[in-house]
Design an enzyme around this catalytic site. Structure first.
Site, mmCIF file in Angstrom:
data_model
loop_
_atom_site.group_PDB
_atom_site.id
_atom_site.type_symbol
_atom_site.label_atom_id
_atom_site.label_comp_id
_atom_site.label_asym_id
_atom_site.label_seq_id
_atom_site.Cartn_x
_atom_site.Cartn_y
_atom_site.Cartn_z
ATOM 1 N N VAL A 71 0.825 -1.200 0.000
ATOM 2 C CA VAL A 71 0.000 0.000 0.000
ATOM 3 C C VAL A 71 0.863 1.255 0.000
ATOM 4 O O VAL A 71 0.673 2.170 -0.810
ATOM 5 C CB VAL A 71 -0.958 0.001 1.214
ATOM 6 N N ASP A 90 10.490 4.279 6.103
ATOM 7 C CA ASP A 90 10.519 2.915 6.614
ATOM 8 C C ASP A 90 11.708 2.786 7.548
ATOM 9 O O ASP A 90 12.681 3.543 7.435
ATOM 10 C CB ASP A 90 10.631 1.906 5.464
ATOM 11 N N LYS A 137 -14.082 -0.476 4.795
ATOM 12 C CA LYS A 137 -13.014 -1.319 4.244
ATOM 13 C C LYS A 137 -13.252 -2.785 4.592
ATOM 14 O O LYS A 137 -13.177 -3.669 3.723
ATOM 15 C CB LYS A 137 -11.667 -0.861 4.789
ATOM 16 N N PHE A 185 -15.308 -11.771 -8.991
ATOM 17 C CA PHE A 185 -15.142 -12.581 -7.769
ATOM 18 C C PHE A 185 -16.139 -13.745 -7.731
ATOM 19 O O PHE A 185 -16.571 -14.166 -6.664
ATOM 20 C CB PHE A 185 -15.276 -11.713 -6.513
ATOM 21 N N LEU A 186 -16.483 -14.242 -8.899
ATOM 22 C CA LEU A 186 -17.456 -15.322 -8.983
ATOM 23 C C LEU A 186 -16.867 -16.499 -9.747
ATOM 24 O O LEU A 186 -17.533 -17.117 -10.570
ATOM 25 C CB LEU A 186 -18.741 -14.817 -9.661
ATOM 26 N N GLY A 218 -6.851 -15.836 -0.935
ATOM 27 C CA GLY A 218 -5.653 -15.790 -0.101
ATOM 28 C C GLY A 218 -5.165 -14.363 -0.053
ATOM 29 O O GLY A 218 -5.935 -13.425 -0.229
ATOM 30 N N CYS A 245 -5.081 -9.533 2.488
ATOM 31 C CA CYS A 245 -6.278 -8.769 2.859
ATOM 32 C C CYS A 245 -7.453 -9.643 3.279
ATOM 33 O O CYS A 245 -7.875 -9.600 4.432
ATOM 34 C CB CYS A 245 -6.683 -7.853 1.700
ATOM 35 N N LYS A 289 -2.335 -15.069 -6.222
ATOM 36 C CA LYS A 289 -3.088 -14.692 -7.404
ATOM 37 C C LYS A 289 -2.090 -14.268 -8.473
ATOM 38 O O LYS A 289 -0.911 -14.055 -8.176
ATOM 39 C CB LYS A 289 -4.068 -13.544 -7.105
#
Length: 435
Positions: A11, A30, A209, A254-255, A262, A265, A326
Site C-alpha cells: 500500500v 521505513d 473497508k 469474484f465469482l 488468499g 487482505c 493470485k
C-alpha cells in the site's frame, strides 16, 4: 502538496508513487534500511505491474524520496499517511502495535498543523486511539494541531497502480471540515473521470473497508459452495456461473470457483471483522461460514489428488504451476499453494514448482523442501501429475501435447478451472477440477 507515507509495503509504495505521479512531493518512510537502500537504487522489493517504472520516474523527477527519518518527514509534510502493517493476531484481531508506534512518533514530531491519515486497514475506533496517542506525545503548543482522517485503500494486488491512479471511489472519514478540504485538494486530480468522493464519519469509513473485503470473500466462498453442489448433482459450474453472473444484480467479478481466496487482505480482514463482531456481542454466521468454506476448498483439492492415487501419494512427484496467491504478484501470504504443498509433502510427495514472479518468495516459505524449476515445462520432467494452483496467463494455453508426453500419469489437477475438459481429453489427458 508535501506528503509523507509511513510504511513501504504494497500500500505505502503504491500510494506514495501515485501521489508523486500527480505532482506532489512524497517522502516514503521505513525503518528497514536494507529495503530503503534497494529502493534508492531502483530495486523494487515487490512485483506490481507498472510500479517499478512509476517509482524510477518520480525519483528521477525528485518528487519521490525514501528515508528512515520519520521525524524529519513528518515535520516537512502537511499530510502524513500511516500505511504500516496490521497483521493478524493469535485471536484473529488486527495487531495494531505498528500503527500505535507510528502514532507516538508522529506526536513527538508535530511542529504545526497536520492531517494524519489512517491508510492501513484498521478496526473501528482506531482513529480515536491514534488521536489520543498523538495528543499524549505532542508538545503542549501542538496538542490540538492535527486531525486524524480515515482513508481506506481499495487496491487489488496485480492492478494496484491502476486502482490508485483511477479509483472507482474514494472514501474519506473525517470529523473536520479543514481536514476534509485538504483531502479533497489532494485527490482532485484523480476525480476527472467523475468517480465519487464519499465523505462520512470516521467509524463508518473504518468499517467500510472491512465490509467491502468481507463481502467479496463471501462471494468467493458462495460460488465455491455452489461448485461443490454442482459436482455432487452432475451440474456444470461453468454454465451455472455464466447463468447467474449475467444478472446485473450479481455481476461476474469474484465469482470464479477454485481454491478460494488468499493474500494479505481477505483472510486477515475476514477474521478481524469476526473478532470485532465478537467483541461487540454480534453473531456473524455468514462470515464464519465463508471463512470455513475457503479453507475447506484447499482440503477438497488435496482430497482429489489423494483419491486419484488411492490415498497413497508417497514417492509421487507433482509439478506445481503457480505459487503466488493470485496472478500478477509475487505475494504468497495466505496462498492456497502453501497449504496444499505442505499437505502433499507431509504425505511423502515430491514437489517441483514454478511461478513467473514468486520463486524468491517461495524459497523463503519452503526453503529446500521443494524443487524449484526454471520454467513451467521444466517442472514436468520425470513428473507424475500437474497441479495448477495460480492462473497466470502463461499457463492458460500451454502445449498440451507436450504436457501429455512429459507426464507419467497424464493427469492435470486444475485448482482454478481454467482449462476445457473436452479439449484435454481429446489430447489424451485426464482432467480433474473444482465443480
Amino acid at each position: 502538496m508535501k506528503i509523507c507515507v509511513i510504511g513501504t509495503g504494497y500500500v505505502g509504495l503504491v500510494v506514495g508513487a501515485c501521489f508523486a505521479e500527480m505532482g506532489n512531493f512524497v517522502i516514503c518512510v521505513d525503518n528497514d534500511e536494507e529495503k530503503l537502500n534497494k529502493l534508492k537504487n531502483g530495486i523494487i522489493p515487490i512485483y506490481e505491474p507498472g510500479l517499478e517504472d512509476l517509482i524510477k520516474f518520480n525519483v528521477a523527477e525528485k518528487r519521490l524520496s525514501f528515508s528512515s527519518d520519520l521525524e524529519k518527514a513528518v515535520k516537512e509534510s502537511l499530510i502524513c499517511f500511516i500505511a504500516v502493517g496490521t497483521p493478524q493476531g493469535e485471536d484473529g484481531s488486527a495487531d495494531m502495535k505498528y500503527v500505535y508506534t507510528v502514532a507516538k512518533q508522529i506526536g513527538k514530531a508535530l511542529n504545526g498543523y497536520k492531517v494524519i491519515v489512517d491508510k492501513s486497514t484498521v478496526p473501528v475506533g482506531t482513529a480515536e486511539k491514534v488521536a489520543e496517542i498523538i495528543k499524549t506525545n505532542a508538545k503542549e503548543e501542538f496538542k490540538n494541531e492535527f486531525d486524524v482522517v480515515s482513508n481506506p485503500e481499495f487496491l487489488k494486488q496485480g492492478a494496484a497502480v491502476e486502482d490508485s491512479l483511477k479509483p472507482d471511489r474514494i472514501v474519506i472519514g473525517s470529523n473536520s471540515d479543514k481536514a476534509t478540504k485538504i483531502m479533497y485538494e489532494l485527490y482532485a486530480p484523480y476525480l476527472r473521470t467523475g468517480n465519487p468522493v464519499i465523505t462520512m464519519d470516521i467509524k463508518s469509513a473504518e468499517m467500510t473497508k472491512y465490509a467491502a473485503n468481507s463481502f467479496l470473500a463471501v462471494k468467493i466462498s458462495y460460488i465455491n459452495e455452489i461448485a461443490n453442489i454442482c459436482e455432487r448433482v452432475g451440474a456444470n459450474i461453468d454454465m451455472v456461473r455464466m447463468g447467474i453472473a449475467s444478472d446485473k444484480r450479481i455481476g461476474n467479478q469474484f465469482l470464479f470457483p477454485g481454491l478460494g481466496y488468499g493474500g494479505s487482505c481477505f483472510p486477515k480482514d475476514v477474521k478481524a471483522l469476526l473478532n470485532t463482531a465478537k467483541e461487540n456481542n454480534c453473531e456473524y454466521d455468514m462470515l464464519k461460514a465463508a471463512d470455513s468454506i475457503n479453507f475447506n476448498q484447499r482440503k477438497l483439492f488435496i482430497g482429489k489428488v489423494e483419491t486419484y492415487y488411492n490415498n497413497n501419494i508417497k514417492g509421487k512427484t507433482f509439478a506445481v504451476w503457480g505459487l503466488a496467491f493470485k496472478p500478477n504478484t509475487n505475494d504468497m501470504r495466505e496462498a492456497p499453494s502453501i497449504t496444499i504443498i505442505n499437505a502433499l509433502l507431509e504425505k511423502g510427495a515430491i514437489i517441483k514448482a514454478y511461478d513467473p514472479k514468486a520463486m524468491e518468495t517461495a524459497k523463503m516459505v519452503f526453503g529446500d523442501k521443494i524443487i524449484y524449476a526454471s520454467s513451467s515445462y521444466d517442472t514436468l520432467e520425470n513428473t507424475d501429475a500437474l497441479l495448477l494452483l495460480t492462473e497466470w496467463n502463461e499457463f492458460r494455453r500451454p502445449d498440451f501435447n507436450r504436457v501429455r508426453d512429459m507426464l507419467k500419469d497424464k493427469v492435470i489437477f486444475d485448482g482454478r478451472n481454467i482449462y476445457d475438459r473436452s479439449m484435454l481429453e481429446e489430447r489424451g489427458l485426464k482432467y480433474i477440477r473444482i465443480g
